[in-house]
Write an enzyme that holds these catalytic residues in place. Structure first.
Site, PDB file in Angstrom:
ATOM      1  N   ASP A 156     -13.440  -0.732   9.801  1.00  0.00           N
ATOM      2  CA  ASP A 156     -14.356  -0.326   8.741  1.00  0.00           C
ATOM      3  C   ASP A 156     -15.156  -1.531   8.267  1.00  0.00           C
ATOM      4  O   ASP A 156     -14.619  -2.638   8.151  1.00  0.00           O
ATOM      5  CB  ASP A 156     -13.584   0.261   7.553  1.00  0.00           C
ATOM      6  CG  ASP A 156     -12.809   1.519   7.923  1.00  0.00           C
ATOM      7  OD1 ASP A 156     -13.336   2.314   8.710  1.00  0.00           O
ATOM      8  OD2 ASP A 156     -11.681   1.694   7.419  1.00  0.00           O
ATOM      9  N   ARG A 178     -15.349   2.882  12.876  1.00  0.00           N
ATOM     10  CA  ARG A 178     -14.986   3.937  11.931  1.00  0.00           C
ATOM     11  C   ARG A 178     -16.011   3.982  10.795  1.00  0.00           C
ATOM     12  O   ARG A 178     -17.188   4.181  11.038  1.00  0.00           O
ATOM     13  CB  ARG A 178     -13.562   3.676  11.405  1.00  0.00           C
ATOM     14  CG  ARG A 178     -12.978   4.800  10.559  1.00  0.00           C
ATOM     15  CD  ARG A 178     -12.753   6.111  11.293  1.00  0.00           C
ATOM     16  NE  ARG A 178     -11.991   7.045  10.474  1.00  0.00           N
ATOM     17  CZ  ARG A 178     -11.690   8.284  10.828  1.00  0.00           C
ATOM     18  NH1 ARG A 178     -12.073   8.737  11.997  1.00  0.00           N
ATOM     19  NH2 ARG A 178     -10.999   9.068  10.019  1.00  0.00           N
TER      20      ARG A 178
END
Length: 379
Positions: A156, A178
């Site tokens: 992330d 992600r």
């Protein structure tokens, strides 16, 4: 010769001043009052070791990102099974190589300003994680990229989990495995995400169409988020997905070329959506079996929004897109105080304003505060 020397000296001084200036503008929206490293002397880390040290320590800092800091070590997306869960079902397993550095973001401490210089500030292969009570952080003018984009769960870019007073401004995110931005499960507090670019163009796509699916996820509890002046393009979903008990004010953003859904508002979340442009967005707002509360301003309910909020609301614009219709007045009647210094621009001026201001290397065109999202369209 004297004139030339004077000009060179002036340019040198101007460059030095820009380099040492630190944060541009002031936080607005729900994150008003965020000061980051405040008046700490701006300094430039020499390498990734020093950058990581400065980001994670307890000293208030203004950290200048003046080059690329590369943490890299070694058609659809494969998924990294981090916890041996069965969410992938009966899909076959395969061996792969990926960068472990990207799986866990750098644990940023409180009272930090992280500011890119010009368009040179890049963090490659590593995201930023703000958690466990971290407060008062500014991330501005930095490009975060290449976090195992070929693998779901590959990393992330920016994570909030138990924070308060966070301003994310003029940031660009691209090529992540992600989420480009994620908050939760703990409260993220008062947050403003402004003038940023979420670039979903990719060769590895969960939707198999060169569009990134995992874009913006709001899972924090009791968050108050201002999402303004951002450019979200070439995505296919979660742009954003919002859940649990939070308030999100999305205004003057430009969504372009989304082959799936933009908003997915579920469970108790309250979303006010106004003055945005949706261009070639298949589903501007997802219909969920357990929907949250949403008010998306249209021409027919603008007067209701004006009356309850006591100001002029802005109608959303839909171009070659699906429908956006939601008029839950409880969103307006329960809207929290504290979102200050905002002025919502008419949707007719949003595309030009966003393209001129959103992303890295564009601090000179706006102050980064409320006038960044209310600037007139350039001639």
């Amino acid at each position: 010769m004297a004139l030339r020397m004077s000009l060179v000296t002036s340019l040198t001084l101007l460059s030095a001043h820009a380099h040492a200036a630190g944060v541009s503008g002031t936080a607005f929206g729900f994150a008003s009052g965020t000061t980051g490293g405040s008046d700490a002397t701006p300094a430039t880390p020499s390498d990734i070791s020093q950058l990581s040290e400065w980001l994670t320590d307890s000293t208030p800092r203004v950290i200048l990102i003046d080059k690329e800091f590369n943490y890299l070590g070694s058609a659809g997306q494969n998924a990294i099974d981090l916890d041996s869960s069965d969410w992938c079902g009966d899909y076959p397993s395969t061996s792969c190589d990926y960068d472990k550095e990207a799986l866990n973001g750098i644990a940023v401490g409180s009272n930090k300003s992280i500011v890119g210089v010009g368009s040179a500030g890049v963090i490659r292969g590593k995201g930023l994680r703000l958690a466990n009570g971290v407060k008062n952080v500014i991330i501005q003018n930095v490009h975060i990229t290449e976090l195992n984009p070929q693998y779901i769960w590959g990393g992330d870019a920016i994570t909030l989990d138990g924070t308060d007073q966070i301003w994310i401004d003029h940031v660009k995110v691209s090529l992540v495995g992600r989420q480009m931005f994620v908050s939760g499960y703990e409260a993220s507090g008062k947050v403003t995400i402004s003038n940023s670019e979420f670039d979903g163009r990719t060769s590895w796509s969960a939707s198999c169409d060169d569009h990134h699916y995992w874009t913006v996820l709001g899972y924090g509890k009791d968050d108050q988020v201002t999402f303004a002046g951002n450019y979200i393009h070439h995505t296919s979903g979660r742009s954003p997905k919002l859940e649990f008990n939070s308030y999100w004010h999305a205004y003057n953003n430009y969504w372009h070329n989304n082959t799936g859904h933009a908003f997915d508002v579920v469970k108790e979340t309250k979303a006010l959506i106004e003055g945005n442009v949706f261009s070639e967005v298949n589903t501007p707002s997802e219909t969920d079996s357990s929907p949250g509360e949403t008010f998306a301003v249209t021409s027919s309910d603008k007067s209701t929004c004006d009356s309850i909020l006591g100001r002029a609301c802005a109608v959303n614009s839909l171009e070659s897109s699906g429908e956006l219709s939601a008029s839950d007045e409880s969103v307006l009647s329960s809207w929290p105080s504290g979102e200050s210094d905002i002025t919502v621009l008419d949707a007719s001026k949003v595309r030009a304003s966003v393209l001129a201001n959103a992303g890295v290397g564009k601090l000179g065109g706006s102050s980064g505060a409320s006038n960044a999202v209310t600037a007139s369209a350039p001639t």
